[in-house]
Design a protein around this motif. Structure first.
Motif, PDB file in Angstrom:
ATOM      1  N   ARG A 104      31.348  37.577  37.347  1.00 51.79           N
ATOM      2  CA  ARG A 104      32.506  37.856  36.510  1.00 51.79           C
ATOM      3  C   ARG A 104      33.766  37.658  37.346  1.00 51.79           C
ATOM      4  O   ARG A 104      33.938  38.299  38.383  1.00 51.79           O
ATOM      5  N   GLY A 105      34.628  36.754  36.880  1.00 53.64           N
ATOM      6  CA  GLY A 105      35.804  36.401  37.658  1.00 53.64           C
ATOM      7  C   GLY A 105      36.984  37.314  37.414  1.00 53.64           C
ATOM      8  O   GLY A 105      37.396  37.542  36.280  1.00 53.64           O
ATOM      9  N   THR A 106      37.538  37.857  38.489  1.00 55.85           N
ATOM     10  CA  THR A 106      38.735  38.701  38.416  1.00 55.85           C
ATOM     11  C   THR A 106      39.365  38.750  39.798  1.00 55.85           C
ATOM     12  O   THR A 106      38.687  38.544  40.813  1.00 55.85           O
ATOM     13  N   THR A 107      40.642  39.031  39.844  1.00 56.86           N
ATOM     14  CA  THR A 107      41.334  39.155  41.128  1.00 56.86           C
ATOM     15  C   THR A 107      41.572  40.618  41.480  1.00 56.86           C
ATOM     16  O   THR A 107      41.331  41.049  42.600  1.00 56.86           O
ATOM     17  N   GLU A 108      42.068  41.372  40.517  1.00 61.33           N
ATOM     18  CA  GLU A 108      42.328  42.786  40.745  1.00 61.33           C
ATOM     19  C   GLU A 108      41.360  43.634  39.931  1.00 61.33           C
ATOM     20  O   GLU A 108      40.828  43.191  38.920  1.00 61.33           O
ATOM     21  N   ARG A 109      41.162  44.845  40.397  1.00 66.09           N
ATOM     22  CA  ARG A 109      40.295  45.745  39.639  1.00 66.09           C
ATOM     23  C   ARG A 109      40.951  46.076  38.309  1.00 66.09           C
ATOM     24  O   ARG A 109      42.109  46.494  38.269  1.00 66.09           O
ATOM     25  N   PRO A 110      40.239  45.891  37.188  1.00 66.53           N
ATOM     26  CA  PRO A 110      40.841  46.087  35.868  1.00 66.53           C
ATOM     27  C   PRO A 110      41.147  47.558  35.606  1.00 66.53           C
ATOM     28  O   PRO A 110      40.536  48.462  36.188  1.00 66.53           O
ATOM     29  N   ALA A 111      42.080  47.785  34.680  1.00 69.29           N
ATOM     30  CA  ALA A 111      42.430  49.158  34.313  1.00 69.29           C
ATOM     31  C   ALA A 111      41.374  49.768  33.403  1.00 69.29           C
ATOM     32  O   ALA A 111      41.138  50.975  33.424  1.00 69.29           O
ATOM     33  N   VAL A 112      40.719  48.946  32.571  1.00 62.85           N
ATOM     34  CA  VAL A 112      39.634  49.389  31.694  1.00 62.85           C
ATOM     35  C   VAL A 112      38.319  48.892  32.288  1.00 62.85           C
ATOM     36  O   VAL A 112      38.183  47.718  32.615  1.00 62.85           O
ATOM     37  N   GLY A 113      37.349  49.790  32.418  1.00 66.73           N
ATOM     38  CA  GLY A 113      36.097  49.413  33.059  1.00 66.73           C
ATOM     39  C   GLY A 113      36.285  49.155  34.545  1.00 66.73           C
ATOM     40  O   GLY A 113      35.636  48.275  35.113  1.00 66.73           O
TER      41      GLY A 113
END
Length: 764
Positions: A104-113
C-alpha cells in the motif's frame, strides 16, 4: 459467640475432608471464571485499543486503479477518509517463510487508520526499498526492522524499516494477505494486480451496511473488488480467544451451580444427622438466627478462603501459564477493568455459595428445641411387593435391599441423583468437546479440510507444468485447480469468497452437512456463514457480482466451511469458466495420501520447483487455535470431579447415619457384617449408576447442541459435533461406578462392625 466458635471448630475437626474439598472446588470455580474474563478481555480489548488510537476506518473498499474514489468523501455520513492509496499484490520471503502481501503506497502516516509503530521507524524517502509491515505479517515472516525481504524471482528485495499495529484484518495464511506500507513509487514496480484502496470513517458505525451500499452505487459494482468492514475485522481479531472464554465461562458457571448444590446437600445431610445436637444448642439458649449463623459463617469462610486463594493465584501466576492463556492474563492485568473483575467475580461466587448455604441453614434454625422421637417404622419404608417377591426368589439380599435403600425415599433419592448428575453431565460435555477437537486433527476430511496443502504457482508457470510438478510427488493423491475471487452480495453491502475448485469430471470432495454435491452447471455449495449473511437456504438461487459481471448460482448443498467465517460459496472451475472463458487456475488444493507429513511435502515441493515458482502452504486447521482448550478441559474435569466427590461422600455419610436403625434389624435377622456392608455398597452403586445414566442421557444431546450452535454462530456450520466413543463412555461410567463403590466400602465396613451397644445408643 464463644460457643458458636467452639461448635464451628468441633464441626471442622469432624469434617476436615469435606471442608478441604469445598475450598478446592471454590478455587477451581473462581479460577475458571477469572480466566474466562481474561480471555474475553484479551479477545476484544487489544483490537478496540488499536482501532480507537488509530482512528480506524469503518469501511475499506478495494477498487480498480481507474475508479473515482475521491467522490466517496462527499457521501452523507462519512466523517473522514483515508486515501485513496495505490495497491499491488506480491509475495515476499524471509528466513524460509513466504507470505502473499498487499503493498500500500503512502508517504505519511494517514490520519484515519493510522498505523501504530511497534518497533523501528516510518517510511523514509531516502530508502525507496523500505517497507513497514503489519505486526501479524511480521510475526509470520519472523521479520524485524533491518531484515531483507526477497521478492519473486530473487532479483529484487525490500528492507523492513518498521513494524506497526493496524485495525485492519490480520494476515491469515491461505485466507488473508498481509499488509505492508511502502512509498508510492515502490508499489507499481514491485507488485502485480494493481488497484487502490480507500477507508471511510463514519459518523455512525451502525450505518455501515448502508454506507457500503451507497459507496458501491457511486463507484459502480464493476469497479469494486472487495469490501471489508470494522465488524469483520473485530470478529477475526477475537477469533478463538472469545470461544475459549465462552467455554471457560460456561463450565465455570456450571461448576458454580454444582458446587452450590453440593454445599446445600452437605449441610442438609449434616442437619439430619445432628438434629439432637441442634436441639441441645437451642435448649441452652441459641436462637434460630444463631444456629443459622453457625452453618452460614462456617461455609462462607470456606468459600471466602477458596475465592481469595484463586484470585491470588490468578494474579500472581496467571501470566506464567503456557500459551495464549498466559498471554491473555498478562494483557488482561493491564486493562482498566482488571481490578474490578478480580474483586467482583470472587465476591459473586462467595455470595452465591452463601445463598445456597442460607437456604439449607434456614432448615437448621427451624429444628425444635425438644427432640422429636423417631418413628418406630423403618427409615426406608416398608418393602415393596416386588422386593418381597425378589427375596422369595432367593435373589441376594444385598441386591434387593440395596435397591430398596437407594430408591425408596423418592424426593431425597432424586435430589441426590440430580446433585451427582450435574457435574457428571458437564464432564460428558467436556469429553464431547475434546473428541470434536480430536476429530479435526484425526479426520480433517470430514470437517471440510480435504486438502492438506494450498499451492500457488508463479505467473510464468503454466497450468500443465504446475500439475506435472505436483504429480511427481508420490505423497500427492490429487491436486484440484481452482480460483478464489471476491464477489459482491445482493444489496452490495459486503463481499464474499467465490471459489471454483476442481472440475465436473474431477470434483473437489467437499464435506456436506446438508443437501447434495454440486454436479450440474450453475450449481454450488455454500457455508453456513454465507447462508446466514444472505438469509437463504439450500435450494435457493443467489446472484452476485464478480468484477462487474453477474454470476447466478443454485445452492444445492451446505458444506462444512472452516475458512472466511463460512462466507464462501463454492462451485466447479468449469462453472466459472462459463462466465469467463479466459479464467485460469490461480491455486491448487492438494490432497495427500494417508500418513504423509504436510510440512515435509510442502518444503520438498518448494525446493523441487526452485526459484520461488511455487508458493506452498499447509492448510490451517481451526482446531490448532483451540489447543489451549485441552489443558483447560483437564483442569475443569478435576474441579468437577472434586465437586462430585463431595456430593458422593455426603450421600454415603447421610445414608449410613440414617440406616443405623436398619442395622439393628439386619443383625436381628442374621445378616453378616459382609452382607450389611454389601447393602450399603450396592445402594451407592445404584445411585451413582442412575446419575451416570442421567448424565449420559442429558450430556450427549446437550453437548451436540452446544457444539453445533457454536459452529453455526462461527459460520462453520452445524454437523461438526462428535460424541465420545462407546469405549470412552463405558470407561467413564465404569470409573465413576467403581470409584463410588470403593469409596463406600470402607465406611460401610466400619459401620457394619460397630458394637450393638454403640448402635443402640446412636439410635436412641
Amino acid at each position: 459467640m464463644r460457643a458458636t466458635l467452639r461448635w464451628a471448630h468441633s464441626d471442622l475437626r469432624t469434617h476436615r475432608g469435606e471442608a478441604l474439598f469445598l475450598v478446592l472446588a471454590t478455587v477451581g470455580v473462581v479460577t475458571s471464571l477469572l480466566l474466562a474474563a481474561a480471555l474475553f478481555g484479551y479477545a476484544t480489548n487489544p483490537w478496540e485499543r488499536v482501532f480507537t488510537q488509530s482512528r480506524g476506518a469503518h469501511v475499506s473498499i478495494h477498487t480498480g486503479p481507474s475508479a473515482d474514489t475521491a467522490r466517496l468523501a462527499g457521501l452523507a455520513g462519512v466523517e473522514s477518509v483515508a486515501g485513496p492509496y495505490p495497491t499491488a499484490s506480491t509475495t515476499v520471503a524471509s528466513r524460509g517463510a513466504r507470505a502473499p502481501v498487499e503493498l500500500r503506497g503512502t508517504t505519511e502516516r494517514p490520519a484515519v487508520g493510522r498505523p501504530l509503530l511497534v518497533s523501528g521507524r516510518w517510511l523514509d524517502p531516502g530508502r525507496p526499498d523500505g517497507v513497514v509491515l503489519e505486526s501479524s505479517l511480521a510475526r509470520a515472516l519472523l521479520a524485524e526492522p533491518g531484515d531483507v525481504l526477497t521478492l519473486p524471482g530473487g532479483a529484487a528485495t525490500l528492507t523492513v524499516l518498521g513494524v506497526a499495529d493496524s485495525p485492519e484484518p490480520r494476515y491469515r495464511q491461505g485466507e488473508q494477505p498481509g499488509l505492508a506500507w511502502a512509498l508510492p513509487s515502490t508499489v507499481p514496480r514491485t507488485g502485480t494486480d494493481r488497484g487502490q484502496v480507500i477507508g471511510l470513517r463514519l459518523t455512525d458505525p451502525g450505518d455501515t451496511d448502508y454506507a457500503v451500499q451507497r459507496a458501491v452505487t457511486v463507484l459502480g459494482a464493476g469497479a469494486v473488488r472487495e469490501v471489508a468492514t470494522w465488524q469483520q475485522a473485530r470478529a477475526e481479531a477475537q477469533g478463538d480467544d472469545r470461544l475459549l472464554g465462552q467455554i471457560l465461562g460456561l463450565f465455570g458457571l456450571g461448576a458454580l451451580v454444582a458446587a452450590g448444590l453440593a454445599v446445600h446437600g452437605a449441610i442438609g445431610t449434616r442437619i439430619r444427622g445432628h438434629l439432637r445436637d441442634i436441639s441441645i444448642l437451642k435448649a441452652i439458649g441459641f436462637t434460630p438466627g444463631q444456629v443459622m449463623r453457625v452453618f452460614l459463617l462456617q461455609h462462607l469462610a470456606y468459600a471466602l478462603l477458596g475465592a481469595v486463594a484463586a484470585a491470588g493465584l490468578t494474579q500472581a501466576l496467571g501470566s506464567r501459564l503456557p500459551g495464549r492463556l498466559g498471554d491473555a492474563v498478562g494483557v488482561w492485568q493491564g486493562l482498566p477493568g482488571h481490578a474490578a473483575t478480580l474483586v467482583v467475580v470472587p465476591v459473586g461466587v462467595v455470595l452465591f455459595i452463601g445463598a445456597t448455604t442460607g437456604l439449607a441453614a434456614w432448615r437448621a434454625g427451624r429444628v425444635s428445641p425438644v427432640p422429636v422421637p423417631r418413628t418406630a417404622g423403618p427409615a426406608g419404608g416398608r418393602l415393596s411387593g416386588v422386593a418381597r417377591r425378589a427375596l422369595g426368589l432367593r435373589l441376594p439380599p444385598a441386591l434387593v435391599l440395596g435397591w430398596h435403600k437407594a430408591f425408596t425415599r423418592r424426593p431425597r433419592s432424586v435430589a441426590t441423583i440430580v446433585r451427582l448428575a450435574l457435574p457428571l453431565t458437564l464432564i460428558v460435555v467436556a469429553m464431547s468437546a475434546w473428541t470434536t477437537i480430536d476429530r479435526f486433527h484425526r479426520t480433517p476430511e470430514e470437517m471440510g479440510l480435504a486438502a492438506a496443502l494450498t499451492v500457488r504457482a508463479d505467473e510464468g508457470l503454466s497450468d500443465a507444468a504446475t500439475r506435472e510438478l505436483l504429480a511427481r510427488r508420490p505423497e500427492v493423491a490429487a491436486a484440484y485447480p481452482g480460483v478464489e475471487v471476491a464477489a459482491l452480495v445482493p444489496g452490495q453491502t459486503a463481499t464474499i469468497a467465490l471459489r471454483g475448485l476442481g472440475t465436473r469430471t474431477d470434483p473437489y470432495p467437499y464435506t456436506l452437512a446438508e443437501g447434495r454435491p454440486a454436479h450440474g452447471s450453475d450449481e454450488a455449495v455454500a457455508g453456513q456463514g454465507l447462508l446466514d449473511l444472505l438469509d437463504v437456504r439450500v435450494g435457493d438461487w443467489v446472484r452476485m457480482t464478480v468484477s462487474g459481471r453477474p454470476q447466478i448460482l443454485h445452492i444445492v448443498g451446505r458444506s462444512i466451511e472452516p475458512e472466511n467465517a463460512g462466507r464462501v460459496i463454492s462451485t466447479s472451475l468449469d462453472t466459472l469458466r462459463e462466465n469467463d472463458a479466459e479464467l485460469r487456475p490461480t491455486l491448487y488444493q492438494v490432497r495427500l495420501r494417508d500418513g504423509a507429513d504436510p510440512h515435509r511435502v510442502a518444503a520438498e515441493l518448494s525446493t523441487a520447483a526452485g526459484r520461488g515458482q511455487l508458493d506452498v502452504h499447509t492448510v490451517t486447521n481451526p482446531a490448532d487455535g483451540l489447543s489451549p482448550l485441552r489443558s483447560v478441559v483437564v483442569g475443569l474435569l478435576g474441579v468437577l470431579a472434586l465437586i462430585g466427590l463431595v456430593d458422593l461422600l455426603t450421600g454415603i455419610g447421610g445414608a449410613l447415619r440414617e440406616s443405623e436403625r436398619d442395622l439393628l434389624a439386619f443383625k436381628a435377622i442374621g445378616l453378616s457384617p459382609r452382607q450389611i456392608t454389601a447393602i450399603t455398597v450396592t445402594a451407592t452403586g445404584f445411585t451413582v449408576g442412575a446419575a451416570v445414566a442421567v448424565a449420559m442421557a442429558v450430556g450427549l444431546p446437550l453437548s451436540s447442541w452446544l457444539i453445533d450452535a457454536q459452529g453455526r454462530s462461527s459460520g462453520i456450520g452445524a454437523g461438526i459435533a462428535q460424541a465420545p466413543s462407546p469405549v470412552a463412555l463405558t470407561a467413564f461410567g465404569a470409573t465413576a461406578l467403581l470409584g463410588a463403590v470403593a469409596l463406600a466400602a470402607l465406611p460401610a465396613t466400619r459401620a457394619s462392625r460397630r458394637r450393638l451397644a454403640d448402635t443402640m445408643s446412636a439410635v436412641a
